[in-house]
Every structure is written in C-alpha cells, then in structure tokens.
Motif scaffolding. Structure first.
Motif: not given
Length: 739
Positions: A294-300, A312-314
């Motif tokens: 998954l894209d970290p930006a999408v998950c955030a 914190e980062p994904y």
C-alpha cells in the motif's frame, strides 16, 4: 567300617606337645626366614598373605607361607626383575637393542626394558621425541625402507610415492591440454599449469583431470556466459508476453529475475512484476489482486479519514501504528483494525475502562489449587471480582490504579514472566471459561510470589497515562434497522432475520448472487466490503481456470483427448473424446498432467455393454440385467449350471469360469465323489453337494437322525451324528437306550 585312603601325617618331634596352631606358626616362620623373608606382622595362616620384608632386595611384600613351602617365588619385585632379564636375554641384550635403534637414526633417552614396552627416543634427523617399540623398529629394519621417526618415515614414503606418480601425472595433464609449470606434489594439491585452450596459467588438481572434469576456471566462466546468452529471453518476446498478461512495460527488459517497471492495463497503476513469475506462475497485477504494498500516503489519508492522526511513518497494514485519536490519546492502532471499525482503546465504550480507575487483584481457589491474576473496575454487581467469588475464588491481595491502562500493563508484564517460566495456563477452558489463561498451579508458584511480581512490575511501570476527567462516554446511537437492511441489500445480501442490534454481531443473510446462506457481520460488510465467500471462491476458481485453460487444452490433446466442454478445474472430471477409439470419457486434468491417466477403453480397464456381455457368456454366465458400467460393480447373471449369482466382470477377467456350486478343476471335489464319501461314512445326502468342503450339508444318519455337517468333518473322522455319539457302552444307539 569305612577306611580312609589318606594317611595321617607323621608327628613332628620338634613341635611335639605344642598346640597345632603354634606348631604351624613356628614351622612357617622358620620357612619364611630360611627363604630370606622377615615377618612384619603376626602369623595369619598358611594360605593367607603374610606381610614381610625381603632381605635380598629390601622390598615389603606379602607372600603366602604355603607357596614358599611349595618352592614358589614370593617377592614380586624380584620376579619382575627376573622376567626383565629373561626378555633382555632373548632380545639380545640392551647393547644390541640400542644398536638397532641407532641404526634408524634414533637416540635412546632412557634404559632399555623389553621389546614390547614403548622406548622414549629422539630422532637425530628432525629432533622429534617419540616412543617406538623395539619390535616395530626391527620390523622396519627388515623391510629396509624406514629411517628416522614416524614423521620422517611418512615424509619419505610420500616423497617416494610422488616420484613414482610424477611421470604418470605429468603425462595425464599434457594429454588433457595442461602444461605443468612446477613439480608434482599430490593429486589433491592445486598444480600450476598453462591451459593450451585458453593460454591462461591456472591452478588445477590432478584428481579433477583423472575424474574427467575440466577444471579451468577461465573456460568455465566463458561457458557460463555462452549458456546464459543462449538461455536469455528475447526482449520482444518478453514484451509480448507481458502485454498478453495485462502489463505495459515502461522500461527495457531487465532480465527474468529483476523487477520490470510496468503499468497495469486494467487499473492503470504501476508496479514491478518479475518476468519469471508472470511466465511461470501467471502472476497478475498486485493492485488488482489486493496483494500489492500500500502507498503510505494513501494509508495516512485513510487513518485521518477515520479520525486518527499518524505520529510515525507507516509500518504496514498489520503492524501497530502510533496515532492520536480525536480525544488526544496516543494509542497504537493497526490499519486493518481501523478498517473493520476498531478505534482508540482509551475511548472504547465497552470492556474495561482503560482511562478510568481500575483494580489489579490476585485470587486463589482451594479446591482447584490455583492462583489467578486479573484486572477490572470491580464495582457493581457485574464486577469480575464478584463473579470469581461466586465460583469459589478467594481474594488474596488487590491494588488500586489510576487508570485501567496502567493496571493492564502491569498485568501483562506479570503474565509474560509466568508464561516465560511455563507456569500458566494451569486450568482449561472447560473448567473456567473466563480467565483460564491467567491461572497457575499453587504447587509451582504461590499467591505471595505472584503478588511480589505485581509490586515489582508496578515500580518499574512508568506513569504516562493521564486519567480521564469526567464519566465514561456512552455508546453511540444505535443504527436504524431498516437502514442497515437496505445497506446489506446494496452489498449483495438479503437479511433472513431482523437487525441483531450490534454492528459486530453475526447477521444470518442470503447472498443474492449464488444463494448461499452465511452469517456476516454488518460491521465487516459496511467497512471492509466483505462479500460472499462462495462467490469469492468461485471467482478465484474461474480466474485460475481462465489462466490455465489454454495450457490444459494443449496437454489433453497431447495425451490423446479432445475436450468436448470448457475447462472446469484440475480435479473436476472433464468430458472428452479419445482420438484413438472415439469413445467419450471423463478424465481429470490433474491425472492427465501427471501422466497417470489414459483412455480407460484403450487401456482395457473398461468395456462397453456388448463387449462385457460377450466376456460373461464366454465365461459361462448369462447376464440377466444390463451392464452396470464398471468392471467392479456386481452384475446379476445366471451360471451355466442354472444358479443365479451376483458376480463381477473383474472376477471373470481374473479367471473365474463358474459359480461356487459348479465343479471346477484345481482340487475341487466332484459332487458324485462327495456323495460317495458321505455314504461310506454312514450318512445319506438329503440335498445336492453345496460345492465346497467347508459348506454345511444336510444328511440323514444311519440311525434315522437328520444332521448338518461338512465334508471336511467327515474326512477328519466324524462317522456318527450327535445322537449316535451318545450311545451305550455295548454299541447300541443312544436313542434306543433312552427308550
């Protein structure tokens, strides 16, 4: 009168008048001193060791007086010295032994003992100290090939062997195309040579050349490059294959095992699939299959949409992610949990109140010999502590904590220590449904020891939890039942019962696509889009079948089958026509692919109705019903003897040519012969012979009694019935005797 054959000893005139023991002591004392021994202790007896000093050598020994009287040697030290002198005399003496040792280049470092005792020497060639035996040294002298110590001998032996094998090894290397550049050492030692093929100087082993292996590393590397170039896939062919599987390459072909930057033609997302995976296993787009990272930006963004701010980062969808809830609590959450409706544990409206006050308690049970640690609010009638007390638990100690989260951390730390020592769980779920995993046996750990762990972990725990100000928040407003039912129908489910009242409760429903009845939860259907598992399975099977169908058709045609219907699955029977005999059968693709299935008609494992009926008639059976379809199925037929039987075509093919009542060859008894044997034994058959010697046969005895017996019984000597066997002593029948 019995005479004795032993004469009594003559009386000793010197010891006459003394008791027998004193006389013996005086006699053996004189014998010991005469032999050169001075007794050091009182006389023990003639057959027992008597500690004395040998006057010749001064040694303290324990000879037996009886042995000295018989003339034996009593001093062991003198006996050893005597044997040593004998051995030296046999070996030629110490001078000859030292001369033999020095002839091999060994210098003695201690006096010579005998030929079998290790003799400490120093090698004059290498200076090593060893302990050879004189017997081994003399054997080497006889061979005439040894000199020096064992190490020098091994080196000399290796030198001679290398000299003997050097010419042969050099000829072998030259024949293989290698020119030696240094002397030969051994077959397993790398040998510096020049390879005539490539002209390079390499180090190879003669053993590799002898085994037929070309050890030149330069030529091997070149061969690897050539073979790799031959195996390398054509970039145009690789690009065509990727496009056929739904990928549009965005860069040149990097190799079969390297990620290839492509764009999916279905979803338009970019990924890096492996060409080997797409070609060998039919890998598809990971985004379309739901397996791509998954894209970290999408998950955030998804976490923020649910009301949580990442801190914190994904880390991953199934790993804890530190976030801040709308109420300001910093809690670790999983993205998968948030997707299914889970939230902040401090703001939860059910379960233990982690933001409110709580108790940590240790309780014991006398009958079960158990101790338990637990936490809870412990207020009101529904308190966990009161529930445990109703089951017979007794409170040992309890402590108050400002927040349930602090009590929870201490409880988990204590349980980790107990589980690490393999002390819990003790009880089972059947005995204690709630809290069984937190119990320990009082035979292994006491309540006081558990409470000591609680106090220790409480001192270690940091006080970072801030108690909530005010009362605990209430549960959210209940969802409208009609709205929930409409949302279920929009997701493809038809509810079978009214709304259960909770989003995480199972809701019996029917799938509107396949009609399967399941029990999904409204929470999973609404948040995660959970679909019918039957539909998901069928969709996955159809996807795999579509990918495997072209290859399956080719495999079936190569095996001699022409498919008559679309490819089902690998384990499902597939209706096909045999290209050899033209008959239809239903093999499975998995069996044909593994090479274990052929046309059952061509392999003579099956037959049609006409062939089966002909085979049965040849064997003497007339079919009374149609062919059942398989050779192992029972088939109602009439034997040539007129008997109706249930037989099988497989029995006929294995050699059966009649029913069990028919006389057969190979040791079978004929009916007329069997009847003659029965009449000879005094019985008259009342029915035909049953066919086997162990079958029951109804007959009439000579006394008129009907009896049932076997031909085996008659052959074993039974010649009378049960009534006749109870006859009188005069031979009359028992029935006549009873009148």
């Amino acid at each position: 009168m019995v005479r004795s054959f032993f004469r009594s000893p003559l009386p000793d005139r010197e010891n006459a008048g003394r008791p027998r023991s004193q006389a013996a002591e005086a006699k053996h004392t004189a014998t010991m001193r005469a032999a050169g021994y001075e007794p050091l202790e009182p006389y023990p007896g003639s057959g027992k060791p008597w500690r004395s000093r040998h006057l010749t050598c001064g040694s303290v020994v324990s000879p037996r007086p009886a042995y000295l009287s018989a003339g034996r040697v009593g001093c062991t030290e003198c006996a050893k010295e005597s044997r040593r002198a004998i051995f030296q005399e046999r070996a030629g003496g110490a001078e000859r032994a030292e001369a033999d040792l020095r002839s091999l280049g060994l210098e003695p470092l201690e006096p010579y003992l005998n030929s079998q005792t290790p003799w400490r020497c120093r090698c004059t060639a290498c200076g090593a100290v060893g302990t050879p035996r004189l017997s081994a040294v003399r054997n080497l002298i006889k061979e005439g090939v040894a000199s020096g110590c064992a190490t020098c001998n091994r080196r000399a032996r290796g030198r001679r062997q290398r000299e003997a094998n050097s010419e042969n090894a050099k000829a072998m290397m030259l024949a293989a195309g290698y020119e030696p550049l240094e002397p030969y050492l051994s077959a397993a030692t790398p040998w510096s040579c020049r390879h005539a093929v490539c002209g390079e100087v390499v180090r190879v082993k003669a053993s590799s050349i002898r085994s037929g292996y070309d050890p030149c590393p330069v030529c091997r590397a070149e061969g690897y490059k050539q073979r790799a170039a031959a195996r390398r896939t054509d970039p145009a062919e690789a690009t065509a294959l990727m496009r056929a599987h739904g990928f549009e390459p965005l860069e040149p072909y990097p190799g079969a095992s390297a990620g290839w930057h492509c764009r999916c033609t279905t979803c338009g997302k970019e990924s890096k699939p492996l060409y080997s995976g797409v070609k060998g296993r039919g890998h598809r787009c990971g985004h379309c299959a739901g397996s791509a990272p998954l894209d970290p930006a999408v998950c955030a963004a998804e976490m923020r949409a649910a009301g949580f701010e990442p801190l914190e980062p994904y880390p991953g969808s199934d790993k804890r992610w530190l976030c801040r809830c709308p109420a300001g609590h910093e809690v670790p959450l999983r993205l998968t949990g948030v997707r299914t409706g889970k939230g902040c544990r401090m703001c939860a409206t059910h379960g233990i109140d982690l933001a409110g006050p709580a108790k940590l308690y240790v309780i014991t049970h006398r009958e079960w010999n158990a101790v338990k640690v637990g936490i809870g609010a412990c207020t009101g009638y529904t308190s966990r502590l009161l529930q445990h007390e109703r089951q017979g638990w007794e409170l040992y100690r309890a402590g108050d904590y400002a927040t349930g989260a602090a009590a929870y951390d201490v409880e988990q730390a204590v349980l980790d220590r107990l589980r690490g020592a393999k002390l819990c769980p003790f009880l089972t779920k059947d005995v204690m449904p709630n809290g069984w995993s937190e119990t320990c046996s009082t035979d292994r750990v006491t309540a006081g020891e558990v409470w000591a762990m609680v106090e220790e972990e409480t001192r270690r725990a940091p006080g970072v939890y801030v108690p909530r100000a005010g009362a605990r928040p209430r549960a959210a407003v209940l969802i409208d039942a009609d709205a929930a039912a409409e949302e279920m129908r929009a997701r493809g489910y038809e509810p079978l019962v009214p709304y259960p009242g909770r989003t995480n409760a199972t809701w019996p429903s029917r799938c509107t696509t396949c009609g399967h009845e399941g029990r999904p939860t409204f929470n999973a259907v609404r948040n995660g889009g959970q679909g019918c598992r039957i539909c998901r399975t069928r969709a996955a099977q159809a996807k795999r079948a579509a990918a495997t169908a072209p290859k399956a058709v080719e495999v079936m045609r190569a095996a001699g089958f022409e498919p008559l219907e679309p490819y089902p699955t690998s384990q499902t029977p597939w209706r096909c026509r045999c290209t050899a005999c033209g008959r239809e059968s239903t093999p499975t693709y998995s069996n044909v692919h593994n090479g274990g299935s052929r046309c059952r008609f061509c392999s003579s494992k099956s037959s049609n109705a006409e062939q089966a009926a002909d085979e049965m008639r040849v064997a003497g059976f007339e079919p009374l019903e149609p062919y059942p379809g398989r050779t192992t199925d029972p088939w109602h037929c009439r034997c040539s003897c007129g008997n109706d039987v249930m037989t099988r075509l497989s029995f006929v093919r294995s050699g059966t040519t009649g029913c069990k009542r028919c006389p057969r060859a190979g040791g079978r008894t004929d009916a007329s012969k069997a009847a003659a044997e029965v009449r000879e034994a005094g019985f008259e058959p009342l029915e035909t012979y049953p066919g086997k010697t162990t079958d029951r046969w109804r007959c009439r005895c000579s006394c008129g009694t009907e009896a049932t017996m076997t031909l085996t019984d008659i052959r074993r000597g039974r010649a009378r019935c049960r009534i006749c066997s109870q006859g009188n002593a005069d031979g009359t029948c028992g029935r006549d005797a009873r009148g």
